[in-house]
Design an enzyme around this catalytic site. Structure first.
Site, PDB file in Angstrom:
ATOM      1  N   SER A  48      17.504  44.402 -57.537  1.00  0.00           N
ATOM      2  CA  SER A  48      17.555  45.336 -56.414  1.00  0.00           C
ATOM      3  C   SER A  48      18.912  45.365 -55.717  1.00  0.00           C
ATOM      4  CB  SER A  48      16.473  44.991 -55.388  1.00  0.00           C
ATOM      5  OG  SER A  48      16.760  43.779 -54.725  1.00  0.00           O
ATOM      6  N   LYS A 103      18.488  41.686 -49.058  1.00  0.00           N
ATOM      7  CA  LYS A 103      18.934  43.086 -49.009  1.00  0.00           C
ATOM      8  C   LYS A 103      20.177  43.160 -48.139  1.00  0.00           C
ATOM      9  CE  LYS A 103      15.035  44.348 -51.052  1.00  0.00           C
ATOM     10  NZ  LYS A 103      14.999  44.709 -52.494  1.00  0.00           N
TER      11      LYS A 103
END
EC number: 3.4.21.89
Length: 280
Positions: A48, A103
């Protein structure tokens, strides 16, 4: 005549063993304290954050920079500085807090966020795409709702999102059947029960048209924008779920190769060029 030392050898051996044991206990305590409050190792499990971070990267996470949390309590140590836009952060996944996610922080408490044709705007200003960010899927047009997008029942998608306000402590938000999907999880996280009866929202059993937010929240996204389960899908990130800031890659290899069955190929997959890579 000089008196000889008559201490039995066994006693010296027991003393040395005790000293070694005490040293090991102290080392274990120090290592535990460092892991809980200063620096912890973290492995990148998915793609990701590619190509900024790769699956199989091992990195150090700075836990004291945002104020490490004391285990089994809601107490946090004093922080060095606040989370900033663009920081790569590790946090407890809001939908399963036994998991750590990583993230990039895109928006801060009080910010207005909008995504237009894959471009992120914060407070109506373009937020530059990170240097190694990428798009690997087809672009979605505006107004076409995406499955599992946050909030539910909206016409947002991964490439066209918002505008949306990131809640901060003290904000007073309007509660209605239309806005409840946006704030339901937030209200529950802050310790309240929330329900909808007809068009009326009830908090802790009382009808309410307004709610005052008691915590700060953030918005996080992966650099691999089309392959990231991030705030676009699960919502606001509570400040209290913040674990730390990514620091440096100290090891990296192909995670898909089993070391037991093919150790030679596994060792050959080591990415030497990523050792010591500073994360930003």
């Amino acid at each position: 005549m000089k008196k000889q030392n008559t201490t039995p050898k066994g006693k010296n051996g027991k003393t040395q063993s005790r000293e070694w044991f005490e040293a090991l206990v102290i080392a274990a305590v120090v290592a535990t304290i460092l892991r809980l409050f200063v620096v912890e190792s973290y492995r990148i499990p998915t793609g990701s954050m590619e190509k900024t971070l790769l699956a199989g990267d091992f990195l150090f996470v700075n836990k004291f920079v945002y104020g490490a949390r004391v285990p089994f309590t809601d107490i946090r140590l004093p922080k060095l500085h606040n989370v900033e836009r663009g920081d790569i952060i590790v946090f407890k996944f809001p939908r399963d807090r036994s998991l750590n996610y990583i993230k990039r922080c895109i928006a801060l408490p009080g910010d207005k966020l909008e995504i237009r044709n894959q471009q992120v705007f914060i407070n109506d200003k373009l937020f530059a795409l990170p240097p190694h960010a990428q798009f690997i899927g087809a672009r979605m047009p505006p107004g076409v709702p995406e499955f599992q997008i946050f909030p539910s029942m909206s016409d947002y998608n991964k490439d066209n999102y918002g505008p949306i306000h990131i809640p901060r402590e003290g904000d007073e938000v309007t509660l209605s059947a239309k806005t409840l999907p946006l704030y339901r999880d937030l209200i529950a996280y802050e310790g309240h029960t929330v329900s909808l009866v007809g068009d009326q929202v009830f908090v802790d059993g009382q009808a309410m048209g307004r709610y005052t937010v008691s915590r700060n929240y953030y918005f996080a996204m992966g650099d691999n924008r089309d392959n990231s389960l991030d705030s676009r899908y699960w919502g606001f990130l509570p400040e209290s779920d913040m674990v730390g800031q990514a620091m440096m890659v100290y090891w990296s290899w192909d995670p898909d190769l089993p070391i037991v069955f093919d150790p030679v190929e596994k060792i050959a997959s080591i990415r030497w060029n990523r050792m010591g890579l500073v994360v930003h």
